[in-house]
Design a protein around this motif. Structure first.
Motif, PDB file in Angstrom:
ATOM      1  N   ASP A   1     -28.706  48.208 -41.266  1.00  0.00           N
ATOM      2  CA  ASP A   1     -28.064  48.520 -42.374  1.00  0.00           C
ATOM      3  C   ASP A   1     -28.503  49.877 -42.859  1.00  0.00           C
ATOM      4  N   LEU A   2     -29.731  50.359 -42.511  1.00  0.00           N
ATOM      5  CA  LEU A   2     -30.285  51.814 -42.748  1.00  0.00           C
ATOM      6  C   LEU A   2     -29.624  52.633 -41.632  1.00  0.00           C
ATOM      7  N   LEU A   3     -29.277  52.471 -40.633  1.00  0.00           N
ATOM      8  CA  LEU A   3     -28.578  53.181 -39.520  1.00  0.00           C
ATOM      9  C   LEU A   3     -27.153  53.606 -40.097  1.00  0.00           C
ATOM     10  N   GLN A   4     -26.343  52.521 -40.880  1.00  0.00           N
ATOM     11  CA  GLN A   4     -25.367  52.635 -41.021  1.00  0.00           C
ATOM     12  C   GLN A   4     -24.878  53.660 -42.263  1.00  0.00           C
TER      13      GLN A   4
ATOM     14  N   ARG B   1     -38.526  51.007 -48.504  1.00  0.00           N
ATOM     15  CA  ARG B   1     -39.255  51.519 -49.626  1.00  0.00           C
ATOM     16  C   ARG B   1     -39.432  53.171 -49.577  1.00  0.00           C
ATOM     17  N   LYS B   2     -39.262  53.369 -48.593  1.00  0.00           N
ATOM     18  CA  LYS B   2     -39.577  54.964 -48.127  1.00  0.00           C
ATOM     19  C   LYS B   2     -38.359  55.857 -47.958  1.00  0.00           C
ATOM     20  N   ILE B   3     -37.333  55.367 -47.336  1.00  0.00           N
ATOM     21  CA  ILE B   3     -36.065  55.722 -47.126  1.00  0.00           C
ATOM     22  C   ILE B   3     -34.867  55.232 -47.466  1.00  0.00           C
ATOM     23  N   GLU B   4     -33.866  55.941 -47.791  1.00  0.00           N
ATOM     24  CA  GLU B   4     -32.599  55.313 -47.821  1.00  0.00           C
ATOM     25  C   GLU B   4     -31.629  55.093 -46.617  1.00  0.00           C
ATOM     26  N   SER B   5     -32.015  55.971 -45.674  1.00  0.00           N
ATOM     27  CA  SER B   5     -31.350  55.880 -44.295  1.00  0.00           C
ATOM     28  C   SER B   5     -32.040  56.185 -43.113  1.00  0.00           C
ATOM     29  N   LEU B   6     -31.792  55.849 -41.954  1.00  0.00           N
ATOM     30  CA  LEU B   6     -32.348  55.904 -40.929  1.00  0.00           C
ATOM     31  C   LEU B   6     -31.415  56.732 -39.902  1.00  0.00           C
ATOM     32  N   ASP B   7     -31.897  57.694 -39.161  1.00  0.00           N
ATOM     33  CA  ASP B   7     -30.901  58.473 -38.205  1.00  0.00           C
ATOM     34  C   ASP B   7     -31.035  57.849 -36.824  1.00  0.00           C
TER      35      ASP B   7
END
Length: 245
Positions: free
Chosen positions: A125-128, A75-81
């Motif tokens: 999925d966020l990492l991808q 809910r906060k971010i669309e992707s994770l690095d």
């Protein structure tokens, strides 16, 4: 600015890693099993002028908690690095191969191995969706089968029949995960922070949390030409960091 999730980051090595990544300008989600303790750590960092940090409640040994954390972060971010799987336990010492209980094994593997499975699968999925995703599995040179069998090894006489196998299993998971992701931008490595003086080992360690944080942050931020599927211990090998499996 990269987004980073660190599990078990409310104290010790996890907290110091968060501090160093914040100092480098990244946004850190500080994972903590206990929300109050995590918020206290966040408040401490903010008193140091490090404001790009939020607590994320997550218990890696609890599937419901991990899924709730994934939903909250989504809910906060669309992707994770960057994902740093730092949460871990020793299971108590001493640990004898003949006397350790089955309950000890279950408890330690639940956090140190299965917990990493849970978190990685939940957040993959966020990492991808990141252009340069990185996964660091915080391991230990104690998980090296080669070193554990070598009488000349520095820690040959430091044997833990529960903790060491959990890190060996984590190392194998790192190899397989990196293999499965070999044709993607995701880089996965196992990193030993060193024998660090923390409450994890009753402050018997010889290294500092600052050294440990630097080692982990280094592999969290490797470039596109960096390694994947490798095991690093700069305490064991200061020149290249490479450590035998």
């Amino acid at each position: 600015m990269k987004t980073v999730l660190i599990t078990g980051a409310n104290k010790s090595i996890g907290l110091e890693t968060a501090r160093q990544l914040l100092q480098q300008g990244h946004f850190v989600y500080l994972g903590s099993r206990n929300l109050e303790h995590g918020q206290q750590a966040v408040d401490r960092l903010k008193t140091e002028g490090l404001n790009q940090v939020e607590v994320l409640q997550i218990d890696v040994s609890d599937s419901d908690s991990v899924h709730a954390a994934r939903a909250a972060l989504g809910r906060k971010i669309e992707s994770l690095d960057v994902l740093i799987n730092n949460a871990g336990i020793t299971g108590g010492m001493p640990q004898s191969a003949l006397k350790a209980s089955v309950e000890q094994y279950r408890m330690v593997f639940e956090t140190n191995v299965i917990g990493v499975f849970r978190v990685t699968q939940a957040f993959i999925d966020l990492l991808q969706k990141s252009s340069e995703p990185r996964i660091v599995n915080v391991s230990s040179s104690q998980g090296s089968l080669t070193l554990a069998a070598d009488p000349e090894s520095q820690y040959y006489h430091h044997k833990g029949a529960v903790y060491q196998p959990s890190k060996s299993a984590l190392n194998m998971y790192t190899i397989i995960l990196a293999y499965e992701l070999r044709d993607t931008p995701i880089k996965v490595n196992a990193v030993d922070p060193g024998f660090v003086a923390t409450d994890f080992n009753n402050h018997r360690g010889t290294g500092t949390v600052q050294e440990a944080g630097t080692r982990i942050a280094k592999y969290a931020l490797i470039g596109a030409d960096g390694p994947t599927g490798q095991f690093f211990s700069e305490e064991y090998n200061p020149e290249t960091g490479a450590v035998p499996w």
